[in-house]
Design a protein around this motif. Structure first.
Motif, short mmCIF file in Angstrom:
data_model
loop_
_atom_site.label_atom_id
_atom_site.label_comp_id
_atom_site.label_asym_id
_atom_site.label_seq_id
_atom_site.Cartn_x
_atom_site.Cartn_y
_atom_site.Cartn_z
N PRO A 181 0.63 -1.05 0.15
CA PRO A 181 0.08 -0.16 -0.08
C PRO A 181 0.96 1.18 0.04
N LEU A 182 0.29 2.14 -0.57
CA LEU A 182 1.10 3.63 -0.68
C LEU A 182 1.61 4.06 0.96
N ALA A 183 0.62 3.78 1.64
CA ALA A 183 0.96 4.14 3.13
C ALA A 183 2.39 3.55 3.69
N GLU A 184 2.55 2.38 3.43
CA GLU A 184 3.44 1.67 3.77
C GLU A 184 4.92 1.81 2.90
N ARG A 185 4.52 2.30 1.59
CA ARG A 185 5.91 2.40 1.08
C ARG A 185 6.41 3.75 1.30
N MET A 186 5.43 4.90 1.88
CA MET A 186 5.81 6.12 2.32
C MET A 186 6.50 6.00 3.77
N ARG A 187 6.75 5.21 4.33
CA ARG A 187 7.13 5.31 5.54
C ARG A 187 8.49 6.09 5.76
N ARG B 276 -2.25 7.65 7.33
CA ARG B 276 -2.29 6.40 7.02
C ARG B 276 -3.50 6.36 6.28
N ASN B 277 -4.58 6.89 6.84
CA ASN B 277 -5.77 6.94 6.24
C ASN B 277 -5.82 7.80 5.05
N ALA B 278 -5.24 9.06 5.29
CA ALA B 278 -5.00 9.91 3.97
C ALA B 278 -4.57 9.29 3.02
N LEU B 279 -3.33 8.54 3.08
CA LEU B 279 -2.77 8.04 2.20
C LEU B 279 -3.63 7.02 1.15
N SER B 280 -4.13 6.26 2.16
CA SER B 280 -4.88 5.08 1.63
C SER B 280 -6.24 5.76 0.63
N ALA B 281 -6.70 6.86 1.42
CA ALA B 281 -7.87 7.56 0.44
C ALA B 281 -7.32 8.05 -0.77
N LEU B 282 -6.03 8.60 -0.77
CA LEU B 282 -5.38 9.30 -1.97
C LEU B 282 -5.16 8.06 -3.03
N GLU B 283 -4.71 6.96 -2.80
CA GLU B 283 -4.40 5.79 -3.28
C GLU B 283 -5.76 5.45 -4.17
N THR B 284 -6.75 5.32 -3.22
CA THR B 284 -8.03 4.65 -3.81
C THR B 284 -8.53 5.80 -4.98
N ALA B 285 -8.42 6.97 -4.63
CA ALA B 285 -8.77 8.04 -5.56
C ALA B 285 -8.16 8.07 -6.73
N TYR B 286 -6.66 7.70 -6.48
CA TYR B 286 -5.95 7.55 -7.89
C TYR B 286 -6.49 6.36 -8.57
N TYR B 287 -6.60 5.38 -8.15
CA TYR B 287 -7.15 4.13 -8.84
C TYR B 287 -8.65 4.39 -9.35
N PRO C 68 8.72 9.42 -7.10
CA PRO C 68 8.77 8.63 -8.30
C PRO C 68 9.02 7.22 -7.79
N GLN C 69 9.93 6.97 -6.66
CA GLN C 69 10.21 5.79 -6.36
C GLN C 69 9.33 5.04 -5.43
N ARG C 70 8.73 5.88 -4.28
CA ARG C 70 7.69 5.20 -3.37
C ARG C 70 6.42 5.46 -3.65
N GLY C 71 6.27 6.71 -4.15
CA GLY C 71 4.91 7.27 -4.34
C GLY C 71 4.50 7.31 -5.69
N LEU C 72 3.58 8.09 -6.14
CA LEU C 72 2.93 8.08 -7.51
C LEU C 72 3.62 9.20 -8.37
#
Length: 421
Positions: free
Chosen positions: A16-22, A211-222, A183-187
């Motif tokens: 998940p994006l939140a995990e990659r952005m730690r 964590r929830n903010a990044l999860s929502a961002l990732e869902t919106a991107y998808y 570009p490496q860990r994010g979008l």
């Protein structure tokens, strides 16, 4: 595979994006400047690998696990991660014995990280004490709950407690912006942008939970189809529920806010805190009990009817349940807020309890003992002389009426119209 097996230089695209952005190091760690700013004690302890046992207390997504990850990569000690939810006494005993052997044979220290440490039963927490005290392990406990209520005092006394605070809106915004451009860990490879109103909403609705903010961002991107712009509509679709989760600390703070608002007669504030408690799922019967206590503790003799209203609200809550139970609770809160206040009964019983606690158990005077022959009914004989208190404490005064509401009449009888005895 354990979280600490992941190397920060090799993010996994399936994560998940939140995990990659730690954060990978202290310089990438957002927030907690009071603990991790340049020259701060905790930062120096991490950088010099001289950690002592500690408990990291803070709300979800404030960085407790991320900080533990960074420590695991910076320390020369053997780093062991356990989760209290699935941790048993045997597992803990094995970890401590291994730590003891590692130091004995290889002079290798062990840092034991226990996530959700509040979930450990008190006897399991007790078993940690010898190993923490003699330095066999350096304990790092992480908890979202109240250290004072959920961790046993002997363990707390052997640890430094560091309180992590929620991320600020600006910090959340900066992390989201980084996730969009990295570009490496994010979008960053997707060349995305986000509308300003969508960013404001995402920051606000996350309530400091990155964590929830990044999860929502990732869902919106998808959910994007023929555009590279994340709009407010897409964020709202991805984030349909405002998260107002509460920890033990939050729970006690919210309860305190409700009680103090009622005591101060601040009706709108009290209704707001009542709504907050109900929204996060606090048992309405618990709230009703607190209202009953407040009715006698802070309204008391100034308006004795407040107790009747509070008890009626408690019975209504039990009878009808939620969501309708919010109505009698609100009525009771408003009634108590608008009532005159007096804590004379509260003070009287506390003063009497203190006297009883600090003196011997004196005999009941003969006049008022069960079956007494010398007792005279004072209603029929108002001038009779009866000993009601033991002679050793005769003259003690506990109740002092206050010049408020209904009790003002008693006050006048005690002290006269001018308020003098």
């Amino acid at each position: 595979m354990d979280l600490f097996d992941f190397t920060p230089e090799e993010p996994k695209k399936h994560q998940p994006l939140a995990e990659r952005m730690r954060p990978r190091n202290l310089d990438e760690f957002f927030g907690q400047k009071h603990l991790l700013g340049e020259g701060k004690v905790l930062r120096r302890a991490i950088e010099t690998d001289r950690l002592t046992s500690m408990i990291l207390q803070g709300p979800p997504s404030s960085g407790k696990t991320s900080l533990a990850t960074i420590i695991s990569q910076m320390t020369n000690a053997h780093f062991v991660r356990l989760n209290a939810v699935s941790l048993g006494m045997a597992d803990l005993r094995n970890a401590v014995e291994t730590a003891r052997e590692d130091y004995k044979l290889y002079q290798k220290r062990t840092i034991l990280f226990i996530d959700e440490i509040h979930a450990l039963k008190s006897n399991v927490q007790m078993s940690l004490l010898p190993a923490v005290e003699d330095g066999t392990i350096t304990l790092i406990g992480a908890t979202t709950e109240s250290v004072m209520h959920d961790i046993i005092p002997p363990l707390v006394s052997r640890c430094r407690v560091y309180t992590l605070t929620p991320l600020s809106d600006e910090e959340v915004k900066e992390i989201i912006a980084t996730a969009l451009t990295d570009p490496q860990r994010g979008l960053g490879e997707e060349d995305l942008s986000i509308d300003e109103d969508a960013m404001r909403y995402l920051v606000d609705v996350s309530n400091g939970d990155i964590r929830n903010a990044l999860s929502a961002l990732e869902t919106a991107y998808y959910s994007l189809w023929d555009t590279k712009t994340i709009t407010l509509e897409k964020v709202k679709e991805a984030y349909q529920l405002r998260l107002n989760n509460t920890s033990t600390t939050d729970f006690y703070n919210l309860t305190s806010a409700l009680i103090k608002s009622m005591r101060g007669g601040q009706t709108d504030a009290a209704i707001y805190w009542l709504a907050r408690l109900l929204y996060v799922g606090v048992d309405p019967l618990y709230i009703a009990r607190r209202i009953v206590v407040h009715a006698v503790e802070d309204v008391g003799m100034a308006n004795p009817h407040a107790l009747q209203v509070a008890v009626a609200a408690k019975e209504a809550v039990q009878f009808i349940g939620m969501p309708e139970a919010r109505l009698p609770l609100a009525e009771a809160v408003i009634y108590i807020c608008e009532s005159p206040k007096s804590n004379s009964a509260y003070k009287a019983i506390n003063k009497a309890m203190d006297l009883v606690r600090n003196t011997k158990a004196y005999d009941v005077p003969a006049d008022i003992r069960d079956g007494s022959k010398s007792y005279v009914n004072p209603i029929d004989h108002p001038n009779s002389r009866i000993a009601y208190l033991p002679p050793e404490v005769n003259g003690s005064s506990f109740y002092k009426p206050q010049n408020s509401g209904v009790e003002a009449k008693i006050y006048a009888r005690y002290f006269g119209e001018k308020g003098t005895q």
